[in-house]
Design an enzyme around this catalytic site. Sequence first.
Site, PDB file in Angstrom:
ATOM      1  N   LYS A  26      51.480  31.486  37.680  1.00 56.26           N
ATOM      2  CA  LYS A  26      52.458  32.843  37.821  1.00 56.26           C
ATOM      3  C   LYS A  26      53.546  32.645  38.852  1.00 56.26           C
ATOM      4  O   LYS A  26      53.473  31.746  39.769  1.00 56.26           O
ATOM      5  CB  LYS A  26      51.977  34.055  37.553  1.00 56.26           C
ATOM      6  CG  LYS A  26      51.085  34.350  36.375  1.00 56.26           C
ATOM      7  CD  LYS A  26      50.424  35.849  36.472  1.00 56.26           C
ATOM      8  CE  LYS A  26      49.891  35.980  35.028  1.00 56.26           C
ATOM      9  NZ  LYS A  26      49.440  37.382  34.822  1.00 56.26           N
TER      10      LYS A  26
ATOM     11  N   ARG B  85      41.291  33.738  34.208  1.00 54.67           N
ATOM     12  CA  ARG B  85      42.013  33.388  33.126  1.00 54.67           C
ATOM     13  C   ARG B  85      43.086  32.309  33.585  1.00 54.67           C
ATOM     14  O   ARG B  85      43.902  32.517  34.413  1.00 54.67           O
ATOM     15  CB  ARG B  85      42.825  34.394  32.443  1.00 54.67           C
ATOM     16  CG  ARG B  85      43.629  34.111  31.157  1.00 54.67           C
ATOM     17  CD  ARG B  85      44.146  35.119  30.500  1.00 54.67           C
ATOM     18  NE  ARG B  85      44.919  35.035  29.266  1.00 54.67           N
ATOM     19  CZ  ARG B  85      46.165  34.485  29.175  1.00 54.67           C
ATOM     20  NH1 ARG B  85      46.936  34.254  30.245  1.00 54.67           N
ATOM     21  NH2 ARG B  85      46.750  34.396  27.962  1.00 54.67           N
TER      22      ARG B  85
END
Length: 300
Positions: free
Chosen positions: A216, A256
């Site tokens: 991210k 994840r």
Amino acid sequence: MTDLVRAPGPVVMGVLNVTPDSFSDGGRYADLEAAVGHGVRLRDAGAHLVDIGGESTRPGAERIDAATEVDRVLPVIRELTAAGVAVSIDTSRARVAEAALAAGAAVVNDVSGGLADPDMARVVRDAHCPWVLMHWRGHSRTMRELATYTDVVADVRAELAQRIDAALAAGVAADRLVVDPGLGFAKTAAHNWELSARLPELLDLGYPLLFGASRKSYLGGLLAAPDGTPRPTAEREAATVATSVLAVAAGAWGVRVHDVRATADALAVWAATGSPRLVGAHHDRQQGARSHHHRQEVQR
């Protein structure tokens, strides 16, 4: 399939985006053969679940229609489940989730926590499948504007508790629920770091927690070049592995990630070292809920 919600060790969820525009791997697996091949590789690398998404949720992304989303994910789900790969469906639409479950998906990973489609609770309840409730405040196109909090951890915890209450009220069993703080979704980099540092406060909800920091933008910002250029997405893996191990050591149920092998290897080292916990991370998977007013004991 083994009941992953009650899994004794950390669950690794591998990301498989069958989209043209996801932030990290958009377009790489839009072809069926490429998508299925990658899903099998993720399983072989150590993924307990392969999370298939047909709609990009990157910041600023525009929505697609449900029919397009179904057309993207169903062939991949059918092929992977036929190959013995456990699959979750990454969607906020009840229609897509229902079709995916019928095609063989075992888990619904809902980035909206049930807010985007009020019919999702019925689908999950009737399927009796695990449901990941992520903290969410709005669709990708507008979520940057919604990143305002008094105390991000307290606010996220309170809003997740509301989503849990709504799911239980709709008849979803408590032992089917997993929570996710939603890093990057209506969150600034500072918010993401605060949530990561105070993860035990979210674990006090009493539910398994999925942590998704993989590649991210806040990791890219942390690792930026001297001129401020963010580290490219493909070069954020070491940071991703670090976030995953720290989250699991704090008590997270699962992570994840895009690069499954690196994370699985690091978690194997963590387990071989005795599964050490971070100081203050006393939320053992066998402990029951303590603080949410209606919580019954939930095995992890």
